[in-house]
Design a protein around this motif. Structure first.
Motif, PDB file in Angstrom:
ATOM      1  N   ARG A 289     -59.914   6.191   9.016  1.00  0.00           N
ATOM      2  CA  ARG A 289     -61.293   6.698   8.979  1.00  0.00           C
ATOM      3  C   ARG A 289     -61.969   6.257   7.685  1.00  0.00           C
ATOM      4  NH1 ARG A 289     -59.342   8.240  13.289  1.00  0.00           N
ATOM      5  NH2 ARG A 289     -59.460   5.996  13.428  1.00  0.00           N
TER       6      ARG A 289
ATOM      7  N   TRP B 209     -58.361  14.084  18.656  1.00  0.00           N
ATOM      8  CA  TRP B 209     -58.694  14.947  17.527  1.00  0.00           C
ATOM      9  C   TRP B 209     -59.045  16.342  18.003  1.00  0.00           C
ATOM     10  CZ3 TRP B 209     -60.828  13.277  12.332  1.00  0.00           C
ATOM     11  CH2 TRP B 209     -60.143  12.126  11.898  1.00  0.00           C
TER      12      TRP B 209
ATOM     13  N   ASP C 278     -54.580   8.278  10.615  1.00  0.00           N
ATOM     14  CA  ASP C 278     -55.923   8.773  10.929  1.00  0.00           C
ATOM     15  C   ASP C 278     -56.806   8.799   9.686  1.00  0.00           C
ATOM     16  OD1 ASP C 278     -55.716   9.064  13.611  1.00  0.00           O
ATOM     17  OD2 ASP C 278     -55.034  11.151  13.553  1.00  0.00           O
TER      18      ASP C 278
ATOM     19  N   ARG D 263     -39.704  -2.144  16.188  1.00  0.00           N
ATOM     20  CA  ARG D 263     -38.753  -3.211  16.518  1.00  0.00           C
ATOM     21  C   ARG D 263     -37.346  -2.731  16.206  1.00  0.00           C
ATOM     22  NH1 ARG D 263     -41.267  -8.359  16.277  1.00  0.00           N
ATOM     23  NH2 ARG D 263     -39.271  -9.367  16.164  1.00  0.00           N
TER      24      ARG D 263
ATOM     25  N   ALA E  35     -34.545  -9.026  18.919  1.00  0.00           N
ATOM     26  CA  ALA E  35     -35.404  -8.117  18.150  1.00  0.00           C
ATOM     27  C   ALA E  35     -34.610  -7.305  17.146  1.00  0.00           C
ATOM     28  CB  ALA E  35     -36.148  -7.178  19.096  1.00  0.00           C
ATOM     29  N   SER E  36     -33.285  -7.276  17.286  1.00  0.00           N
ATOM     30  CA  SER E  36     -32.541  -6.323  16.480  1.00  0.00           C
ATOM     31  C   SER E  36     -32.088  -6.873  15.134  1.00  0.00           C
ATOM     32  CB  SER E  36     -31.348  -5.783  17.260  1.00  0.00           C
ATOM     33  OG  SER E  36     -30.493  -6.829  17.609  1.00  0.00           O
TER      34      SER E  36
ATOM     35  N   ASP F 117     -37.743   4.538   3.284  1.00  0.00           N
ATOM     36  CA  ASP F 117     -38.974   4.029   3.890  1.00  0.00           C
ATOM     37  C   ASP F 117     -39.577   2.906   3.057  1.00  0.00           C
ATOM     38  OD1 ASP F 117     -38.990   5.691   6.081  1.00  0.00           O
ATOM     39  OD2 ASP F 117     -39.896   7.333   4.950  1.00  0.00           O
TER      40      ASP F 117
ATOM     41  N   ARG G 273     -33.502  14.511   5.765  1.00  0.00           N
ATOM     42  CA  ARG G 273     -33.174  13.111   5.525  1.00  0.00           C
ATOM     43  C   ARG G 273     -32.058  12.900   4.523  1.00  0.00           C
ATOM     44  NH1 ARG G 273     -37.662   8.674   6.256  1.00  0.00           N
ATOM     45  NH2 ARG G 273     -36.048   7.240   5.614  1.00  0.00           N
TER      46      ARG G 273
END
Lengths: 276, 557
Positions: free
Chosen positions: A111, B306, A107, A165, B391-392, A178, B372
């Protein structure tokens, strides 16, 4: 079929590539072809093409138009490439973050992107150069600042489609970070559209640079096609060659880059590959 | 289902002159394809009032034959070469495009696999039906509307007048397929071509649609060319069967002959590969929970916008306090239709999705409570095999990189990871040379093996398999299932097996949990569940399995 053969199937792309190669060659050998400073007054002013040893004539002050064009090619290509590289890097980075993380990151970043997109890009570029004092750096920055939003939107879309995916999910499951997923797994899969957009952006960058130089907002110490046209504007009726040849150079270069970009798109986009 | 009466039916039917006759049809593939012809010397005929099933695996040319009949081959790459397609005495390969347009939709019509893409998303259902009628017959608007309403009623859609003004996305998959059938039957065609019309649907919907097609076919005396890959469906619906392989017909005959006494080795292999509905011998399950899901809740929210100024928030309970237990070295099947939350549950277990409430306890540790970094040591213990073999796997990474990535991230040395990756490739039945190659060089079944190798390279204790065979052809499916069973037993893996196909579940799972709308409605040992289902939904699912009777008869003989 190899990439190169697919590219060559598009005839106009090959023509574009040839023109572009010639421009690059001239730019690279500018200092050999015209060893003197292109700003130097080398002969009689306002000589028509072919007279007094001027291939494309001379301008109001007796500068060689051909020499200016050869050196200007260097500047145009350089600015086009650097500005595009900066814009693409920025766009990829922001787009990747927005697309990958989604949510509020998306967001906020989108923006901001939209804010940049709402301002007409050329006027925005003028504004930036005017604030920063005209110099080659400020021109590059201005072009990059007005160009990155398009890349950011594109990359965001690609990342958004890729992140769910299954192969990306598999990376999450093996505990990949990540950053690594973004750089090593997703990015290579969306390189083709980025390269295509980037190649077309080089053309736009050259146009913006010419426009700025034409308005006198280019680096005053560096010759460029836009500057030449700007200098010849006042004598357009009496010395057409001063504006015409640099103008043709801009047109051909931009056209060539667009054709090459189209060709890349056809060669890289598997959905269009079957088009006959 | 009465096979003997069916046989006499088909004899009567073939006695009539065929409504559609395909003779020695050749359809060319583009140069440089694997084989020269997509369809090679195919001949069959279709009698009026007959259902002819064309079965085959992907790439067998079964769909292209049908498309050739409709004159809808994907030109310019795939082209008709020679042969005849005779429809009521007229050779369709020779008629003009204008005549072909009359035939299409009017005299021969077609229903497709994916009703969502076959319908125009921006047109109301009523208009789309009206269009078909309008193009082929001039009738006043009012009559056309009446006809459309009647059609929608015939296909047993509730509240036809509401459906008339609905857009495709407002209908469920089954309703859309019914609307497609209504359109196809609008002009009382002589031949209906159904190209995998139930493949994209849930089993219970599939059973309803099959019943509907059969009913309407009997009522309108239509000849139906039914293309499918599922022998269960064939057993339920066909009068005659044609089996295709590599563009050729290898066997054709009555349903009883082809299904119960196949002659061609390929047909035999195919029918043998169909998983039986009779559960496999159950293993002694020791109650030693390795993974326990307690009161798991996962809710999807959409809309809001929003500051909540957008659309109202929609909530979907994908998992609504789910409780399941996986014992050591056991295979737990999670069975359900689309939208039942089975995939969400799988993704919660491997911690791809965060949970809203509840616990996932692996060897005494609640995984939901971990962040994590503290989750990382547990990552390798619970691994997943995905549904879509295309796709994998990352198309830009070599197989070797795909498999070694996980171990390397978890701190293994590169050479060690590589040697184990090669080991894993051999374990899943691939050549170790596959290491240097890219995913696109492999077939769907092989890719699924690579995905399995990737999961196994981390030496997991729990394997979560999310519909691992549903995208594969039946013979490949059998191979992959065998491989999974073999590896599970060899490595003493515990497995959570997600599937929509009860036949597959019967062959793989020790225990089964049936999910519906985010809740587990029933769970128990496989044999018990199949013999004595308690919940009405489980019974409904069992009844809907295509080819149920056939499977039972086969098991008896």
């Amino acid at each position: 079929m190899s990439f190169w053969r697919r590219f060559c199937r598009n005839r106009s792309a090959v023509v574009g590539l040839i023109i572009l190669a010639i421009v690059v060659l001239i730019a690279a050998s500018a200092h050999l072809l015209f060893p003197e400073d292109p700003f130097k007054l080398v002969g009689q002013s306002m000589s028509p093409p072919g007279e007094n040893g001027f291939l494309f004539g001379s301008d109001t002050l007796g500068r060689d138009v051909a020499a200016g064009m050869a050196h200007g090619a260097r500047v145009s290509l350089l600015i086009g490439l650097i500005a595009t590289t900066v814009a693409v890097s920025l766009g990829v980075l922001l787009g990747a973050f927005a697309g990958y993380f989604g949510g509020w990151v998306d967001d906020v970043l989108m923006r901001v992107t939209e804010m940049f997109q709402t301002i007409p890009s050329f006027i925005f570029a003028i504004l930036i150069v005017a604030i920063m004092k005209p110099s080659i750096n400020s021109v590059i920055i201005a072009i990059a600042v007005v160009s990155w939003p398009a890349v950011a939107r594109l990359v965001r879309g690609e990342f958004l489609a890729m992140r769910n995916r299954e192969f990306v999910q598999a990376c999450h499951i093996i505990g990949m970070s990540d950053w690594r997923i973004m750089v090593r797994e997703i990015l290579p899969n969306c390189l083709s559209p980025i390269i295509v957009t980037g190649s077309l952006m080089v053309a736009t960058a050259i146009l913006i640079e010419s426009g700025l130089a034409f308005l006198g907002l280019g680096d005053p110490n560096i010759i460029s096609w836009g500057f030449q046209i700007g200098a010849g504007r006042t004598v357009l009726r009496s010395a057409w060659w001063v504006c015409t040849f640099p103008g043709i150079a801009i047109m051909l270069t931009v056209l060539a880059i667009n054709l090459v970009g189209e060709g890349l798109n056809d060669a890289m986009n598997p959905r269009l590959r079957e088009r006959t | 289902m009465n096979t003997s009466s069916k046989n006499t039916d088909s004899v009567v039917a073939t006695a009539d002159s065929p409504v559609l006759r395909i003779e020695n049809l050749y359809v060319q593939l583009p140069l440089g394809s694997e084989r020269r012809y997509a369809v090679e010397g195919v001949s069959y005929d279709l009698a009026p009032k007959e259902i002819l099933c064309v079965v085959g695996e992907s790439g067998s040319g079964k769909s292209l034959t049908a498309r050739a009949v409709m004159g809808l081959l994907p030109a310019p790459h795939v082209q008709y070469e020679k042969g005849q397609i005779v429809f009521q005495g007229e050779d369709l390969t020779k008629v003009s495009e204008a005549r072909m347009r009359q035939v299409r939709g009017g005299e021969i019509s077609m229903i497709f696999q994916e009703p969502m893409t076959a319908l125009n998303p921006v047109m109301r259902i009523g208009e789309q039906i009206d269009e078909v009628i309008r193009f082929h017959a001039s009738q006043p608007r009012k009559l056309r509307r009446q006809l459309a309403l009647q059609l929608l009623e015939d296909v047993q859609l509730p509240d036809p007048s509401r459906i008339m003004s609905a857009y495709p996305h407002e209908l469920s998959g089954g309703q859309r397929q019914r609307a497609m059938i209504a359109m196809a039957l609008a002009l009382e065609p002589k031949v209906l071509i159904a190209d995998e019309p139930t493949t994209a649907l849930d089993v219970t919907t599939q059973a309803q649609i099959l019943r509907l097609i059969k009913e309407l076919q009997a009522k309108h005396d239509t000849g139906v060319l039914f293309i499918t890959h599922d022998f269960g469906v064939v057993a339920d619906i066909a009068d005659r069967v044609a089996v295709m392989q590599h563009g050729k017909i290898v066997e054709i005959g009555s349903v009883d002959k082809v299904l119960n006494h196949p002659e061609h080795p390929y047909t035999q292999a195919l029918t043998d590969a169909v998983p039986s509905l009779i559960p496999r011998m159950a293993k002694e399950v020791v109650s030693a929970p390795i993974l326990e899901v307690r009161n798991l809740v996962k809710t999807y929210r959409s809309g809001g916008g929003w500051f909540g100024l957008g659309k109202p928030v929609k909530e979907v309970n994908a998992c609504d306090s789910v409780n399941v237990v996986l014992n050591d070295a056991e295979t737990l099947g999670i069975v359900g239709e689309s939208g039942s939350g089975k995939s969400t549950l799988a993704r919660c277990i491997v911690r791809l999705l965060s949970t809203d409430a509840g616990e996932i306890i692996y060897r005494g540790q609640d995984l939901c409570a971990l962040d994590r970094s503290s989750m990382r040591p547990y990552r390798s213990k619970i691994q997943m095999v995905f549904q879509d073999p295309y796709a994998s796997l990352n198309p830009r990474a070599t197989v070797g990189r795909i498999i070694t990535e996980g171990p390397v991230i978890l701190g293994e040395s590169k050479s060690e990871a590589q040697s184990r990756a090669r080991e894993m490739l051999e374990l899943v039945g691939l050549d170790a040379r596959a290491f240097e190659r890219y995913p696109h060089e492999f077939s769907g079944g092989q890719r699924q093996r690579i995905g399995l190798a990737r999961a196994l390279a981390l030496q997991p204790e729990v394997l979560v398999a999310d519909e691992p065979v549903s995208a594969l052809d039946v013979s490949i499916q059998a191979q992959v299932l065998d491989l999974l069973a073999d590896i599970r037993d060899r490595l003493q893996l515990s497995m959570v097996f997600i599937t929509h196909d009860l036949r597959v579940a019967a062959q793989v799972c020790d225990r089964i949990a049936v999910m519906r709308l985010g809740q587990v409605v029933e769970q128990g040992p496989t044999a018990q569940l199949f013999d004595n289902a308690q919940h009405p939904y489980t019974q409904e699912l069992l009844d809907a399995v295509p080819g149920r009777e056939w499977s039972r008869l086969r098991a008896l003989s």
